[in-house]
Design an enzyme around this catalytic site. Structure first.
Site, PDB file in Angstrom:
ATOM      1  N   ASN A 266      20.012   7.588  18.118  1.00  0.00           N
ATOM      2  CA  ASN A 266      19.216   7.782  19.329  1.00  0.00           C
ATOM      3  C   ASN A 266      19.167   9.277  19.632  1.00  0.00           C
ATOM      4  O   ASN A 266      20.164   9.852  20.062  1.00  0.00           O
ATOM      5  CB  ASN A 266      19.871   7.016  20.496  1.00  0.00           C
ATOM      6  CG  ASN A 266      19.207   7.316  21.820  1.00  0.00           C
ATOM      7  OD1 ASN A 266      18.104   7.856  21.871  1.00  0.00           O
ATOM      8  ND2 ASN A 266      19.888   6.975  22.909  1.00  0.00           N
TER       9      ASN A 266
ATOM     10  N   LYS B 115      17.491  10.792  21.890  1.00  0.00           N
ATOM     11  CA  LYS B 115      17.264  11.078  23.323  1.00  0.00           C
ATOM     12  C   LYS B 115      16.143  12.127  23.469  1.00  0.00           C
ATOM     13  O   LYS B 115      15.211  12.127  22.695  1.00  0.00           O
ATOM     14  CB  LYS B 115      18.563  11.550  23.983  1.00  0.00           C
ATOM     15  CG  LYS B 115      19.739  10.629  23.660  1.00  0.00           C
ATOM     16  CD  LYS B 115      20.916  10.890  24.541  1.00  0.00           C
ATOM     17  CE  LYS B 115      22.094  10.080  24.054  1.00  0.00           C
ATOM     18  NZ  LYS B 115      23.081   9.846  25.062  1.00  0.00           N
TER      19      LYS B 115
ATOM     20  N   HIS C 169      18.813   1.199  27.722  1.00  0.00           N
ATOM     21  CA  HIS C 169      19.865   2.209  27.489  1.00  0.00           C
ATOM     22  C   HIS C 169      20.444   2.612  28.846  1.00  0.00           C
ATOM     23  O   HIS C 169      19.724   2.664  29.849  1.00  0.00           O
ATOM     24  CB  HIS C 169      19.269   3.423  26.777  1.00  0.00           C
ATOM     25  CG  HIS C 169      20.316   4.392  26.327  1.00  0.00           C
ATOM     26  ND1 HIS C 169      20.875   5.315  27.177  1.00  0.00           N
ATOM     27  CD2 HIS C 169      20.943   4.544  25.135  1.00  0.00           C
ATOM     28  CE1 HIS C 169      21.794   6.006  26.521  1.00  0.00           C
ATOM     29  NE2 HIS C 169      21.858   5.560  25.270  1.00  0.00           N
TER      30      HIS C 169
ATOM     31  N   GLU D 116      21.134   5.307  30.170  1.00  0.00           N
ATOM     32  CA  GLU D 116      20.455   6.420  30.867  1.00  0.00           C
ATOM     33  C   GLU D 116      19.180   5.933  31.549  1.00  0.00           C
ATOM     34  O   GLU D 116      18.796   6.451  32.604  1.00  0.00           O
ATOM     35  CB  GLU D 116      20.174   7.558  29.867  1.00  0.00           C
ATOM     36  CG  GLU D 116      21.465   8.268  29.499  1.00  0.00           C
ATOM     37  CD  GLU D 116      21.510   8.830  28.085  1.00  0.00           C
ATOM     38  OE1 GLU D 116      20.440   9.039  27.481  1.00  0.00           O
ATOM     39  OE2 GLU D 116      22.635   9.046  27.587  1.00  0.00           O
TER      40      GLU D 116
ATOM     41  N   GLU E 233      27.426  -0.545  24.649  1.00  0.00           N
ATOM     42  CA  GLU E 233      27.650   0.877  24.858  1.00  0.00           C
ATOM     43  C   GLU E 233      28.365   1.078  26.200  1.00  0.00           C
ATOM     44  O   GLU E 233      27.710   1.160  27.248  1.00  0.00           O
ATOM     45  CB  GLU E 233      26.315   1.617  24.902  1.00  0.00           C
ATOM     46  CG  GLU E 233      25.530   1.544  23.617  1.00  0.00           C
ATOM     47  CD  GLU E 233      24.636   2.768  23.454  1.00  0.00           C
ATOM     48  OE1 GLU E 233      24.860   3.527  22.525  1.00  0.00           O
ATOM     49  OE2 GLU E 233      23.756   2.969  24.298  1.00  0.00           O
TER      50      GLU E 233
ATOM     51  N   GLY F 216      28.403  10.015  25.076  1.00  0.00           N
ATOM     52  CA  GLY F 216      28.307  11.474  25.192  1.00  0.00           C
ATOM     53  C   GLY F 216      29.542  12.134  25.768  1.00  0.00           C
ATOM     54  O   GLY F 216      29.497  13.300  26.152  1.00  0.00           O
TER      55      GLY F 216
ATOM     56  N   SER G 148      30.124   7.776  21.448  1.00  0.00           N
ATOM     57  CA  SER G 148      30.887   8.808  20.746  1.00  0.00           C
ATOM     58  C   SER G 148      31.333   8.393  19.339  1.00  0.00           C
ATOM     59  O   SER G 148      32.436   8.733  18.902  1.00  0.00           O
ATOM     60  CB  SER G 148      32.072   9.266  21.604  1.00  0.00           C
ATOM     61  OG  SER G 148      31.604   9.773  22.846  1.00  0.00           O
TER      62      SER G 148
HETATM   63  C1  PEP Z   1      23.789   6.914  22.912  1.00  0.00           C
HETATM   64  O1  PEP Z   1      23.017   7.798  23.196  1.00  0.00           O
HETATM   65  O2  PEP Z   1      23.408   5.738  22.945  1.00  0.00           O
HETATM   66  C2  PEP Z   1      25.154   7.268  22.525  1.00  0.00           C
HETATM   67  C3  PEP Z   1      25.988   6.324  22.194  1.00  0.00           C
HETATM   68  O3  PEP Z   1      25.467   8.607  22.549  1.00  0.00           O
HETATM   69  P1  PEP Z   1      26.806   9.293  21.926  1.00  0.00           P
HETATM   70  O4  PEP Z   1      26.941   8.804  20.512  1.00  0.00           O
HETATM   71  O5  PEP Z   1      26.528  10.758  21.977  1.00  0.00           O
HETATM   72  O6  PEP Z   1      27.956   8.873  22.763  1.00  0.00           O
END
Ligand code: PEP
Length: 250
Positions: free
Chosen positions: A9, A11, A95, A97, A167, A173, A212
């Site tokens: 992803n 973003k 997601h 966000e 997630e 992040g 992460s």
């Molecule tokens: C994401 O954007 O869905 C995500 C899991 O980001 P990260 O791997 O940076 O934690």
């Protein structure tokens, strides 16, 4: 047997130059078949480059969101049909966000999931709890509520052609990965919820972990019974880092 899916992803990161270099790097590395599937989710304007460069390659692509309305006066929005024009196979729905910054409710997420299925796209339904919710012991009830909104709308059949991504918001992040035990516990909770409705669909459903993931922790996560791959943010923005996760899936 389910195949591990490693999905990136991106973003709202990058530029056209960066995206093209990243795609070139991934194409060079993905030629070595690892037995896993690879997919990228670039920002909307770069889907055109993704289609031009990835068509016929082992790498699939998708979009990060869609508007459930098919056509009309919705300035700034993008429909499922438009994503199909650019060869998308997948689209993210819900997601964290989108849920937090853009206030998408469980119902909004269900609208998107339903519109994606109706158009022939494979939705990737993202679910997960915040740190406060985990600390209050609400992880399962939050995930259950987020899944139920979509199950109520689309039924278990909707998940025959969809993916779920667990997630935990506190791991996205932040560099704080859920431990393989923590992730497996929620993945197994999710699978059990589907098993109670249709054990074949539940058995085939891919449940990705996101939060992460990197080249050092991916293999241990993907080794767990109900973790069928990863949704990767930060570490998908550099070809070598993302390919390290892809190789860990082998
Ligand atoms: C994401 O954007 O869905 C995500 C899991 O980001 P990260 O791997 O940076 O934690």
């Amino acid at each position: 047997m389910r195949r591990i899916l490693v999905a990136g992803n991106w973003k709202m990161h990058g530029s056209r130059v960066m995206v093209r270099e990243l795609l070139q790097g991934l194409l060079a590395g993905a030629e070595k078949e690892t037995g896993a599937d690879l997919a990228v989710f670039p920002p909307f304007p770069y889907l055109c480059d993704a289609q031009a460069m990835l068509e016929g390659s082992p790498i699939a692509w998708g979009a990060q969101n869609l508007n459930p309305v098919g056509q009309g006066a919705h300035t700034g929005e993008v429909s499922a049909g438009m994503l199909l024009d650019f060869g998308c196979r997948y689209v993210l729905a819900g997601h964290s966000e989108r849920r937090t910054i853009y206030r998408e409710s469980d119902e909004d997420v269900a609208d998107r999931f339903e519109a994606a299925l109706a158009a022939g796209l494979e939705p990737v339904l993202c679910v997960g709890e915040t740190l406060e919710e985990r600390e209050r012991g609400e992880t399962e009830s939050v995930v259950d509520r987020q899944l139920a909104a979509v199950l109520d709308r689309c039924g278990i059949e909707g998940f025959a052609r969809a993916i779920v991504a667990y997630e935990p918001v506190w791991a996205i992040g932040t560099g704080k990965t859920a431990s393989p035990d923590q992730a497996q516990a929620v993945h197994s909770f999710i699978r059990d919820k589907f098993v109670s409705q249709d054990d074949i669909i539940a058995g085939q459903l891919r449940i990705l972990y996101g939060g992460s993931v990197n080249g050092s922790n991916a293999a241990e996560l993907f080794a767990r019974e109900d973790i069928d791959g990863g949704l990767v943010g930060g570490a998908s923005l550099k070809a070598e880092d993302f390919l390290a996760i892809y190789r860990a899936a082998a």
